[in-house]
Every structure is written in structure tokens, then in C-alpha cells.
Design a protein around this motif. Structure first.
Motif, PDB file in Angstrom:
ATOM      1  N   VAL A   1       6.484 -28.264 -43.454  1.00  0.00           N
ATOM      2  CA  VAL A   1       7.444 -27.474 -43.214  1.00  0.00           C
ATOM      3  C   VAL A   1       7.663 -27.584 -41.692  1.00  0.00           C
ATOM      4  N   ALA A   2       9.108 -27.223 -41.443  1.00  0.00           N
ATOM      5  CA  ALA A   2       9.321 -27.319 -39.901  1.00  0.00           C
ATOM      6  C   ALA A   2      10.314 -26.035 -39.997  1.00  0.00           C
ATOM      7  N   THR A   3       9.979 -25.009 -38.930  1.00  0.00           N
ATOM      8  CA  THR A   3      10.658 -23.765 -38.913  1.00  0.00           C
ATOM      9  C   THR A   3      10.741 -23.580 -37.270  1.00  0.00           C
TER      10      THR A   3
ATOM     11  N   ALA B   1       9.636 -26.559 -52.695  1.00  0.00           N
ATOM     12  CA  ALA B   1       8.645 -27.639 -53.207  1.00  0.00           C
ATOM     13  C   ALA B   1       8.914 -27.448 -54.854  1.00  0.00           C
ATOM     14  N   ALA B   2       9.128 -26.326 -55.520  1.00  0.00           N
ATOM     15  CA  ALA B   2       9.313 -26.215 -56.916  1.00  0.00           C
ATOM     16  C   ALA B   2      10.424 -27.299 -57.439  1.00  0.00           C
ATOM     17  N   ALA B   3      11.552 -27.430 -56.208  1.00  0.00           N
ATOM     18  CA  ALA B   3      12.718 -28.527 -56.663  1.00  0.00           C
ATOM     19  C   ALA B   3      12.210 -29.737 -56.157  1.00  0.00           C
ATOM     20  N   GLY B   4      11.380 -30.063 -55.766  1.00  0.00           N
ATOM     21  CA  GLY B   4      10.792 -31.450 -55.607  1.00  0.00           C
ATOM     22  C   GLY B   4      10.877 -31.734 -53.982  1.00  0.00           C
ATOM     23  N   ALA B   5      11.060 -31.004 -53.084  1.00  0.00           N
ATOM     24  CA  ALA B   5      11.004 -31.259 -51.795  1.00  0.00           C
ATOM     25  C   ALA B   5       9.705 -31.827 -51.253  1.00  0.00           C
ATOM     26  N   ARG B   6       9.791 -32.557 -50.261  1.00  0.00           N
ATOM     27  CA  ARG B   6       8.508 -32.915 -49.694  1.00  0.00           C
ATOM     28  C   ARG B   6       8.575 -32.058 -48.226  1.00  0.00           C
ATOM     29  N   LEU B   7       9.538 -32.227 -47.705  1.00  0.00           N
ATOM     30  CA  LEU B   7       9.848 -31.578 -46.405  1.00  0.00           C
ATOM     31  C   LEU B   7      10.836 -30.376 -46.431  1.00  0.00           C
ATOM     32  N   VAL B   8      10.544 -29.352 -45.814  1.00  0.00           N
ATOM     33  CA  VAL B   8      11.253 -27.990 -45.872  1.00  0.00           C
ATOM     34  C   VAL B   8      11.601 -27.740 -44.786  1.00  0.00           C
ATOM     35  N   VAL B   9      13.032 -27.493 -44.162  1.00  0.00           N
ATOM     36  CA  VAL B   9      13.332 -27.322 -42.751  1.00  0.00           C
ATOM     37  C   VAL B   9      14.115 -25.874 -42.631  1.00  0.00           C
ATOM     38  N   PHE B  10      13.658 -25.097 -41.646  1.00  0.00           N
ATOM     39  CA  PHE B  10      14.216 -23.823 -41.658  1.00  0.00           C
ATOM     40  C   PHE B  10      15.179 -23.813 -40.076  1.00  0.00           C
ATOM     41  N   PRO B  11      15.902 -23.004 -39.954  1.00  0.00           N
ATOM     42  CA  PRO B  11      16.717 -22.978 -38.623  1.00  0.00           C
ATOM     43  C   PRO B  11      15.913 -22.362 -37.483  1.00  0.00           C
ATOM     44  N   GLU B  12      16.545 -22.665 -36.208  1.00  0.00           N
ATOM     45  CA  GLU B  12      16.067 -22.102 -35.061  1.00  0.00           C
ATOM     46  C   GLU B  12      15.837 -20.503 -35.235  1.00  0.00           C
ATOM     47  N   GLY B  13      14.814 -20.209 -34.726  1.00  0.00           N
ATOM     48  CA  GLY B  13      14.298 -18.653 -34.626  1.00  0.00           C
ATOM     49  C   GLY B  13      13.986 -17.972 -36.235  1.00  0.00           C
ATOM     50  N   ALA B  14      14.116 -18.659 -37.113  1.00  0.00           N
ATOM     51  CA  ALA B  14      13.823 -18.257 -38.603  1.00  0.00           C
ATOM     52  C   ALA B  14      12.508 -17.283 -38.570  1.00  0.00           C
ATOM     53  N   LEU B  15      11.532 -17.802 -37.870  1.00  0.00           N
ATOM     54  CA  LEU B  15      10.266 -16.675 -37.796  1.00  0.00           C
ATOM     55  C   LEU B  15      10.377 -15.848 -36.532  1.00  0.00           C
ATOM     56  N   ALA B  16      11.249 -15.034 -36.474  1.00  0.00           N
ATOM     57  CA  ALA B  16      11.969 -14.127 -35.531  1.00  0.00           C
ATOM     58  C   ALA B  16      11.086 -12.822 -35.556  1.00  0.00           C
ATOM     59  N   ALA B  17      10.315 -12.674 -34.300  1.00  0.00           N
ATOM     60  CA  ALA B  17       9.784 -11.606 -34.065  1.00  0.00           C
ATOM     61  C   ALA B  17      10.549 -10.644 -32.934  1.00  0.00           C
TER      62      ALA B  17
END
Length: 636
Positions: A140-142, A97-113
Motif C-alpha cells: 500500500v502506498a498512500t 486486494a479482492a480484485a487481485g491487486a498486489r500494489l494499491v496506490v492512494f492519492p496525495e494527502g489521502a490519510l488527511a488529518a
């Protein structure tokens, strides 16, 4: 008051996906003919009055969309615990966000439990990511994963959060649990976007329906294995994905170093790809790398997605898919399967340089048929427009008498040498020119003449109206024909495989000869050939003068691609030959009786609600609109 009314109306309309689809199509194909009559689509079907009434709203919607969107892809390396993954996602969201992004996308399973975390802990971690989206005022898409109580296999999901922290999408991966439905389209600042989790890219409803319904940004969150990166093909799924839809592709993949217990090693190479297939930004194998790009949304015209969905051979099929996506159900009607014999077919391609002389080209074709017979080939595939070459002036100069005479000579040669030949040539039908492929049997008869459906040169050729003409048999094996730009209509190759195709002959005339163009050609072919078929590609050699009389012949893109058996990730190029050789072949047993796509493999990525759609598509591969035969098998 007027502004508020428009806002209320637009909000209501955004809730109707069918309207979104119609708007997206109109944005590209609406035009006014000289006659003043509004028409749309490739074959100029009249617009209905109700659609015309939406035109003012179209302008309002376009005004609401931003001209560009800065997207950040985070190539995350997973950590051992849920808390560490949660905190890392929140931190990197802030940095993007600080770099100016409006949409931030993370990989499959990034929020891994990992196993042992409760559902409550998992839900709380997801809520924390939503709070991070709100804190930094970004989308945010994760990807996320947890192991449900009483189970041993993890459950794979994807969350999309708004800048207000609201949950816009919870998408359950289809690949391992086909009870889940295709995800809905999400708007990012009014821009329609779609999402894919890794192997769901093989699901036609997930991959192809959203851009046909207006999605301009196609986002895949993956945890691809390290051996899924093939250096010779690079982004071989994602570049053709952008091209065939004329849309942006955002690919977020996990980093190679994965600290999650039992986690696989990824390959990295996250990327953002423009609608023309060019690479906007990418990573290598860096861990926690943020890759940023500004998307110029005017480039996402969806032109090819719309052209495919509006073609009369497939328009009803695409509309059925849109209706299912919007909630309507259809009964399943199984389409018949074509059964092949368990035969050995020795296939080959002719590497010939096409000239401006029909006479010289025909002599070269006859010579190659002789070579094919000497090599004991059953089938030899020639390039697109092999009879005339691909120059417009040569094609226009070829009249009906010259083309008929050329075809007669080729038929006699095929009969003499007992070889099945697939030859590209223009045809003249009712005074209209078409880009055709003739399949000539070993008895000299024309088994079929297929006219290119996806016409790339509409000023020169009229499009074909028959999928029935794509089919022929060699040694009892059901085979398919495609030409040139048909290669980007991969749904035809998939639906043909579901119908029973085992062999695929693709004729093309690749113009580019530098390494980048050769790579693009192979990326497109790898997509086209990956439906459990053996694919033979015929393309002409091109020559470059070295001196007054010498020529150096350059590679053409001719090849044999093998995907008959379960491979790793895509079809494999098993034969491409050397530039100075003429006929190349590969003996291969084509196993019968039917393509396994319908019983196993990637066909299983289709959820039950969409199986009627796929079966309707199989039926659409046996139409002849010129003869009045519809997809339902009746007369028009």
C-alpha cells in the motif's frame, strides 16, 4: 545451501543502490559484438571485469522478479475527519486486494488529518493503514498530511507499506520544505519502483534519477487542482514521463469532490500508463474509483533512461547524481549564467512541405526567408531536415557538394534579407552523416551548427558530441537548439534554462497526422517548453493527394509555446497557424537579463544536497567532446 547463499547475497546486494543501478543498465544494454568482446552503452565503452562478474547474478535477479504486477489506483475523495479517511483507505485496500491487486496506490494527502489531531493520532492512523496492508497481504502506498503542533501549514508525506505491514518508505514532500531529500527506491516484489508527491515531479532528482537507477514503475500520488487538467493536453505530464524513461507510470489523483475542511477540488483522471505512452486504464471524475491494470514488466526496459544516462556528454553527471542519491555529498560549484539583453525578438516558423528535391526545398526556404523579412521577423525556424526532406533515400543521396551548395544559397538569402534562419539539414563530418541544425545570422555567417544528440535513426546518423554547439544569440538573447528526439531529453532544456536560455528553437519532423499522434506531439512539446523560455517549433507540412494535381496540406506540429512568465501549469501554445499559410510569427519581448529558473520557481524544488548536481549539469551544457572540451571547461 546454494539457494540460501544466493538469497543472502542478493539481499546484501539489494541494499546497495549503486548495484541496482548497474544491474538495471546491464539488463538493457548488455550485448556481445561479433568480435566476442563485451561492450555496453551507446558508444560501446568496454565493460570492466568486476561488472562482468555480476552477469550471473543478473540472471538470478531477473528470475526473482515477477513477469507482471497488478496495480490498483484508488481515486479517493477525502472525508472530513482522520478516522473516516483511515477507515476508507483500509476498506478500499481490501476491495482492491479482492480484485487481485498486489500494489494499491492512494492519492496525495489521502490519510488527511485536519487541524486539531495530535501527532499520536496521526501516527496511529498510519499504523492502521500498515495493518490493512498486512491483513490483505498487499503493498500500500498512500499520501498523508497533518498539521504539526505550533504550525499552521500541513506537513505532506507519503507512506509505503509491505504485505507484512512493515514501513518501507516515509517520504517528505520536497516542494514546500526543501530540507528534505529525494526518496529512495522501493522494491515491490523485487521490482524497483519510485514515488513522487505531486509538484515534486518538477524536481529532477526525484523525477529522473530513479529510472536511471533501475526503477521500472514510476508512481505519482497527487492532489492536483481541478484547473490542472487541460482537456487539449490530457495526461500531458505522465505520457512523456513514461516515454522518456521507457517505464510504467502510475498516477493516483484525488477525486473532484473533497469533503476535507479547506481542501481543494481535485480533477481526478487517475491513470496507469505503459512505457510506450499508451493508456492502460484510467478514471474520469468518479469518487473512490478503483482503477486496475496488469503491468507486463518486460515492457519496462528503461531503454531511454539508460541511453540518456550513458551518453558521454552526460554520463559523469548522471553518475554524480546516483552517488548523491546513495549518500555521497559534493561541494557546490556555481556555473556561470548567460546574460541576455532585454530585447524584443519577433520569432516565426516556416510551414513548408519538404520534397525529394534539394533544389526545390532550397527555393522554398529562400521564399520563406523573403516572407519572414516582409513580416519583419528577427528569426525564422525551419523544419528538421528541411533541405533534403526526411526520407532515407533522399538523405543518403545528398553528397557534400550538394549540401554545401544548398547552404551557400540559404546563407546568401539570409544576408540579403537580414534575417536569422535556423535550418535543418544533414551534415557530413569526417565521412559520417549527422542530423544537424544550422543557425545562419543576418550577415550570412553560420553562427553555429548543432548535431542532434538523441539520435532516433542510428542506422542513418551519428550522434553529436557537443552541447556547446546548441547555443547562439539573436538580438542579444541567448537561444538553444534541439532536434527531433532531443525533445524527450528534457533535462537539456531545464539545464539550459538554468544556464540562461530565454529562447528555444526545436526542429522536428512529426510523421503522424491523426488526432492521437497530434496530441502526443503537443504533450511532448508542452514538457519540453516549460522551463521559462519561448519555444519555437518547426516541423514540415505533409500533403495528401485529393486528385490528379490537387493536394490537401495537413498540420505539422509547428507552433510557438510561451513559458516566459509564470503561467499556471505548463507552457501555452500561443501560435500554430493554419495549414495553408506559410510563415507565422508572434512578436514577443524576451525579458532579460537571465532566466529566473535559478532564483525562483521550480528550481526551488531542488534540495541543497542536489544543487551541486544541477550546477554540474549546467556546466555539461557547455561541452564539446569532439574538440576535447569537458564539462569542467578544460581539455580532455
Amino acid at each position: 545451501m546454494q539457494t540460501r547463499s544466493r538469497g543472502v547475497l542478493m539481499a546484501a546486494l539489494r541494499g546497495c543502490e549503486s548495484f541496482v543501478a548497474e544491474v538495471a543498465r546491464l539488463q538493457v544494454v548488455l550485448r556481445i559484438r561479433n568480435s566476442g568482446e563485451f561492450r555496453y552503452g551507446i558508444h560501446s565503452q568496454p565493460l570492466s571485469l568486476c561488472v562482468l562478474m555480476l552477469v550471473p547474478l543478473l540472471a538470478a535477479r531477473a528470475a526473482d522478479e515477477p513477469r507482471s504486477l497488478k496495480v490498483a489506483v484508488v481515486q479517493l475523495g477525502m472525508e472530513p475527519t482522520l478516522a473516516e479517511n483511515r477507515d476508507k483507505i483500509a476498506r478500499l485496500t481490501g476491495e482492491a486486494a479482492a480484485a487481485g491487486a498486489r500494489l494499491v496506490v492512494f492519492p496525495e494527502g489521502a490519510l488527511a488529518a485536519p487541524p486539531g489531531n495530535s501527532r499520536e493520532e496521526y501516527d496511529a492512523a498510519a499504523a492502521a493503514v500498515g495493518q490493512a496492508a498486512r491483513d490483505h497481504r498487499v503493498y500500500v502506498a498512500t499520501g498523508a498530511r497533518h498539521v504539526p503542533a505550533g504550525q499552521t501549514r500541513h506537513h505532506n508525506q507519503l507512506f509505503v507499506f509491505s504485505p507484512q505491514g512493515q514501513t518501507l518508505l516515509v517520504y517528505d514532500k520536497v516542494w514546500h520544505a526543501r530540507k528534505y531529500d529525494a526518496p529512495k527506491i522501493v522494491e515491490i516484489d523485487g521490482v524497483p519502483a519510485s514515488f513522487i508527491i505531486c509538484a515534486d515531479r518538477w524536481s529532477r532528482p526525484v523525477e529522473s534519477l530513479p529510472p536511471a537507477m533501475g526503477a521500472k514503475i514510476l508512481i505519482e500520488c497527487s492532489n492536483n487542482f481541478d484547473n490542472e487538467w487541460l482537456p487539449a493536453l490530457e495526461w500531458y505530464w505522465y505520457v512523456p514521463h513514461a516515454l522518456r524513461h521507457t517505464a510504467f507510470v502510475v498516477f493516483a489523483n484525488s477525486a473532484p469532490e473533497n469533503r476535507l475542511p479547506g481542501g481543494n477540488r481535485g480533477h481526478g483522471h487517475s491513470a496507469l500508463i505503459a512505457p510506450d505512452g499508451s493508456l492502460l486504464a484510467s478514471a474520469a471524475e468518479e469518487r473512490d474509483k478503483i482503477v486496475l491494470a496488469d503491468l507486463d514488466l518486460a515492457q519496462a526496459t528503461l531503454d531511454l533512461a539508460i541511453r540518456r544516462s550513458q551518453h558521454p556528454l552526460f554520463k559523469a553527471w548522471w553518475e554524480m547524481g546516483r552517488q548523491i542519491h546513495s549518500g555521497k555529498d559534493f561541494p557546490l560549484a556555481e556555473a556561470p549564467v548567460l546574460v541576455s539583453s532585454n530585447s524584443s525578438v519577433k520569432c516565426g516558423f516556416a510551414r513548408m512541405s519538404c520534397t525529394s528535391s534539394i533544389e526545390q526545398n532550397v527555393k522554398a526556404i529562400q521564399d520563406h526567408i523573403r516572407q519572414a523579412a516582409a513580416a519583419k521577423l528577427d528569426l525564422v525556424v525551419f523544419p528538421e531536415l528541411a533541405v533534403t526532406g526526411d526520407r532515407q533515400e533522399d538523405i543518403e543521396r545528398a553528397d557534400a557538394a550538394a549540401l554545401t551548395s544548398a547552404l551557400d544559397l540559404i546563407r546568401r538569402s539570409a544576408q540579403e534579407h537580414q534575417v536569422t534562419a535556423v535550418v535543418g539539414a544533414p551534415s557530413l563530418v569526417g565521412g559520417k552523416r549527422r542530423n544537424s541544425a544550422y543557425t545562419i545570422g543576418p550577415d550570412g555567417s553560420v553562427l553555429t551548427r548543432y548535431d542532434q544528440i538523441a539520435v532516433g535513426r542510428p542506422d542513418l546518423f551519428e550522434g553529436g558530441l557537443s552541447t556547446k554547439a546548441m547555443w547562439f544569440q539573436v538580438n542579444g538573447v541567448w537561444s538553444l537548439l534541439t532536434i527531433g528526439d532531443d525533445a524527450l531529453w528534457t533535462e537539456m532544456a531545464e539545464l539550459a534554462a538554468l544556464r540562461g536560455a530565454r529562447l528555444h528553437c526545436h526542429l522536428c519532423c512529426r510523421q503522424g497526422m491523426n488526432p492521437a499522434e497530434a496530441l502526443l506531439h503537443d504533450q511532448i512539446m508542452a514538457n519540453l517548453a516549460s522551463f521559462r523560455t519561448l519555444t519555437v517549433v518547426g516541423s514540415p507540412l505533409h500533403s495528401s493527394p485529393l486528385g490528379s494535381r490537387e493536394h490537401y496540406f495537413l498540420g505539422s506540429g509547428s507552433a510557438i509555446w510561451d513559458d516566459l512568465e509564470a503561467g499556471n501549469w505548463c507552457a501555452v501554445k500561443i501560435q500554430s497557424g493554419r495549414p495553408w499559410d506559410r510563415v507565422f510569427s508572434s512578436p514577443r519581448i524576451v525579458p532579460g537579463p537571465a532566466n529566473p529558473m535559478r532564483q525562483s520557481g521550480y528550481w526551488l524544488t531542488t534540495t541543497p544536497r542536489y544543487k551541486p548536481w544541477m550546477m554540474a549539469g549546467v556546466a555539461a551544457m557547455d561541452q564539446d567532446l569532439a574538440a576535447g572540451v569537458s564539462a569542467a571547461g578544460g581539455r580532455k
